[in-house]
Design a protein around this motif. Structure first.
Motif, PDB file in Angstrom:
ATOM      1  N   ALA A  41       0.805  -1.225   0.000  1.00  0.00           N
ATOM      2  CA  ALA A  41       0.000   0.000   0.000  1.00  0.00           C
ATOM      3  C   ALA A  41       0.838   1.276   0.000  1.00  0.00           C
ATOM      4  N   HIS A  42       1.923   1.302   0.796  1.00  0.00           N
ATOM      5  CA  HIS A  42       2.659   2.550   1.013  1.00  0.00           C
ATOM      6  C   HIS A  42       4.089   2.561   0.497  1.00  0.00           C
ATOM      7  N   GLY A  43       4.649   1.401   0.175  1.00  0.00           N
ATOM      8  CA  GLY A  43       6.013   1.366  -0.328  1.00  0.00           C
ATOM      9  C   GLY A  43       7.066   1.075   0.719  1.00  0.00           C
ATOM     10  N   ASP A  44       6.673   0.895   1.966  1.00  0.00           N
ATOM     11  CA  ASP A  44       7.605   0.524   3.022  1.00  0.00           C
ATOM     12  C   ASP A  44       6.813  -0.015   4.207  1.00  0.00           C
ATOM     13  N   ILE A  45       7.520  -0.693   5.090  1.00  0.00           N
ATOM     14  CA  ILE A  45       6.880  -1.265   6.269  1.00  0.00           C
ATOM     15  C   ILE A  45       6.417  -0.163   7.211  1.00  0.00           C
ATOM     16  N   ALA A  46       7.242   0.856   7.356  1.00  0.00           N
ATOM     17  CA  ALA A  46       6.940   2.007   8.203  1.00  0.00           C
ATOM     18  C   ALA A  46       7.596   3.224   7.555  1.00  0.00           C
ATOM     19  N   PRO A  47       7.220   4.436   7.953  1.00  0.00           N
ATOM     20  CA  PRO A  47       7.902   5.614   7.407  1.00  0.00           C
ATOM     21  C   PRO A  47       9.405   5.548   7.651  1.00  0.00           C
ATOM     22  N   ALA A  48      10.156   6.194   6.787  1.00  0.00           N
ATOM     23  CA  ALA A  48      11.621   6.107   6.825  1.00  0.00           C
ATOM     24  C   ALA A  48      12.209   6.621   8.133  1.00  0.00           C
ATOM     25  N   HIS A  49      11.561   7.563   8.789  1.00  0.00           N
ATOM     26  CA  HIS A  49      12.123   8.119  10.019  1.00  0.00           C
ATOM     27  C   HIS A  49      11.937   7.197  11.230  1.00  0.00           C
ATOM     28  N   VAL A  50      11.139   6.140  11.098  1.00  0.00           N
ATOM     29  CA  VAL A  50      10.913   5.206  12.202  1.00  0.00           C
ATOM     30  C   VAL A  50      12.111   4.262  12.297  1.00  0.00           C
ATOM     31  N   GLN A  51      12.779   4.269  13.438  1.00  0.00           N
ATOM     32  CA  GLN A  51      13.948   3.424  13.653  1.00  0.00           C
ATOM     33  C   GLN A  51      13.681   2.380  14.732  1.00  0.00           C
ATOM     34  N   ASP A  52      12.463   1.904  14.801  1.00  0.00           N
ATOM     35  CA  ASP A  52      12.076   0.877  15.748  1.00  0.00           C
ATOM     36  C   ASP A  52      12.814  -0.427  15.423  1.00  0.00           C
ATOM     37  N   PRO A  53      13.419  -1.094  16.411  1.00  0.00           N
ATOM     38  CA  PRO A  53      14.154  -2.336  16.129  1.00  0.00           C
ATOM     39  C   PRO A  53      13.289  -3.411  15.478  1.00  0.00           C
ATOM     40  N   MET A  54      12.024  -3.539  15.880  1.00  0.00           N
ATOM     41  CA  MET A  54      11.149  -4.553  15.289  1.00  0.00           C
ATOM     42  C   MET A  54      10.880  -4.259  13.821  1.00  0.00           C
ATOM     43  N   THR A  55      10.707  -2.995  13.500  1.00  0.00           N
ATOM     44  CA  THR A  55      10.498  -2.602  12.107  1.00  0.00           C
ATOM     45  C   THR A  55      11.720  -2.924  11.269  1.00  0.00           C
ATOM     46  N   MET A  56      12.880  -2.652  11.810  1.00  0.00           N
ATOM     47  CA  MET A  56      14.119  -2.927  11.075  1.00  0.00           C
ATOM     48  C   MET A  56      14.323  -4.430  10.887  1.00  0.00           C
ATOM     49  N   VAL A  57      13.958  -5.226  11.886  1.00  0.00           N
ATOM     50  CA  VAL A  57      14.068  -6.686  11.773  1.00  0.00           C
ATOM     51  C   VAL A  57      13.096  -7.213  10.720  1.00  0.00           C
ATOM     52  N   LEU A  58      11.863  -6.730  10.745  1.00  0.00           N
ATOM     53  CA  LEU A  58      10.876  -7.162   9.748  1.00  0.00           C
ATOM     54  C   LEU A  58      11.320  -6.793   8.334  1.00  0.00           C
ATOM     55  N   ARG A  59      11.845  -5.589   8.172  1.00  0.00           N
ATOM     56  CA  ARG A  59      12.309  -5.138   6.860  1.00  0.00           C
ATOM     57  C   ARG A  59      13.445  -6.033   6.355  1.00  0.00           C
ATOM     58  N   GLU A  60      14.410  -6.315   7.220  1.00  0.00           N
ATOM     59  CA  GLU A  60      15.551  -7.141   6.824  1.00  0.00           C
ATOM     60  C   GLU A  60      15.133  -8.579   6.543  1.00  0.00           C
ATOM     61  N   ARG A  61      14.233  -9.102   7.349  1.00  0.00           N
ATOM     62  CA  ARG A  61      13.753 -10.470   7.133  1.00  0.00           C
ATOM     63  C   ARG A  61      13.013 -10.590   5.803  1.00  0.00           C
ATOM     64  N   ALA A  62      12.213  -9.600   5.472  1.00  0.00           N
ATOM     65  CA  ALA A  62      11.468  -9.628   4.212  1.00  0.00           C
ATOM     66  C   ALA A  62      12.405  -9.524   3.016  1.00  0.00           C
ATOM     67  N   ILE A  63      13.459  -8.742   3.141  1.00  0.00           N
ATOM     68  CA  ILE A  63      14.423  -8.614   2.039  1.00  0.00           C
ATOM     69  C   ILE A  63      15.197  -9.909   1.866  1.00  0.00           C
ATOM     70  N   GLN A  64      15.655 -10.497   2.962  1.00  0.00           N
ATOM     71  CA  GLN A  64      16.428 -11.738   2.884  1.00  0.00           C
ATOM     72  C   GLN A  64      15.600 -12.904   2.368  1.00  0.00           C
ATOM     73  N   ALA A  65      14.311 -12.910   2.664  1.00  0.00           N
ATOM     74  CA  ALA A  65      13.422 -13.973   2.194  1.00  0.00           C
ATOM     75  C   ALA A  65      12.914 -13.700   0.783  1.00  0.00           C
ATOM     76  N   ASP A  66      13.392 -12.635   0.155  1.00  0.00           N
ATOM     77  CA  ASP A  66      13.001 -12.245  -1.203  1.00  0.00           C
ATOM     78  C   ASP A  66      11.490 -11.995  -1.298  1.00  0.00           C
ATOM     79  N   LEU A  67      10.945 -11.356  -0.270  1.00  0.00           N
ATOM     80  CA  LEU A  67       9.528 -10.994  -0.275  1.00  0.00           C
ATOM     81  C   LEU A  67       9.311  -9.574  -0.776  1.00  0.00           C
ATOM     82  N   MET A  68      10.349  -8.739  -0.643  1.00  0.00           N
ATOM     83  CA  MET A  68      10.285  -7.373  -1.154  1.00  0.00           C
ATOM     84  C   MET A  68      11.686  -6.958  -1.579  1.00  0.00           C
ATOM     85  N   ARG A  69      11.745  -5.936  -2.416  1.00  0.00           N
ATOM     86  CA  ARG A  69      13.033  -5.415  -2.881  1.00  0.00           C
ATOM     87  C   ARG A  69      12.906  -3.923  -3.096  1.00  0.00           C
ATOM     88  N   TRP A  70      14.067  -3.247  -3.152  1.00  0.00           N
ATOM     89  CA  TRP A  70      14.100  -1.815  -3.396  1.00  0.00           C
ATOM     90  C   TRP A  70      14.021  -1.578  -4.891  1.00  0.00           C
TER      91      TRP A  70
END
Length: 89
Positions: free
Chosen positions: A14-43
């Motif tokens: 819907a929005h192009g990212d898991i959370a807004p870019a300024h959000v540095q929440d550790p859980m958000t960063m873990v979810l983002r990295e996990r999705a990239i490593q699992a080839d679920l999303m890409r830049w």
């Protein structure tokens, strides 16, 4: 964890990212990295945000179905099953 990942993938769709870019929440960063490593999303450089891959889209749609769902197929009519005849040249 899987439920949060699916919710995060729907936000990416819907929005192009898991959370807004300024959000540095550790859980958000873990979810983002996990999705990239699992080839679920890409830049996507041309769009300037994350996009879902085919694997990510199938993960979202598989989550909406119950496991082991039997899909019934309707029988076609006899008239629809017969293909029209081609005219001879």
């Amino acid at each position: 964890m899987e439920k949060r990942l699916i919710e995060a993938l729907t936000k990416v769709d819907a929005h192009g990212d898991i959370a807004p870019a300024h959000v540095q929440d550790p859980m958000t960063m873990v979810l983002r990295e996990r999705a990239i490593q699992a080839d679920l999303m890409r830049w996507d450089d041309s769009r300037g945000h994350y996009v879902l891959t085919g694997t990510g889209r199938s993960r979202i749609s598989a989550r909406s179905r119950a496991p082991g769902v039997v899909v019934r197929f309707e029988k076609r009519d006899d008239k629809a099953a017969v293909s029209p005849q081609r005219k001879a040249d």
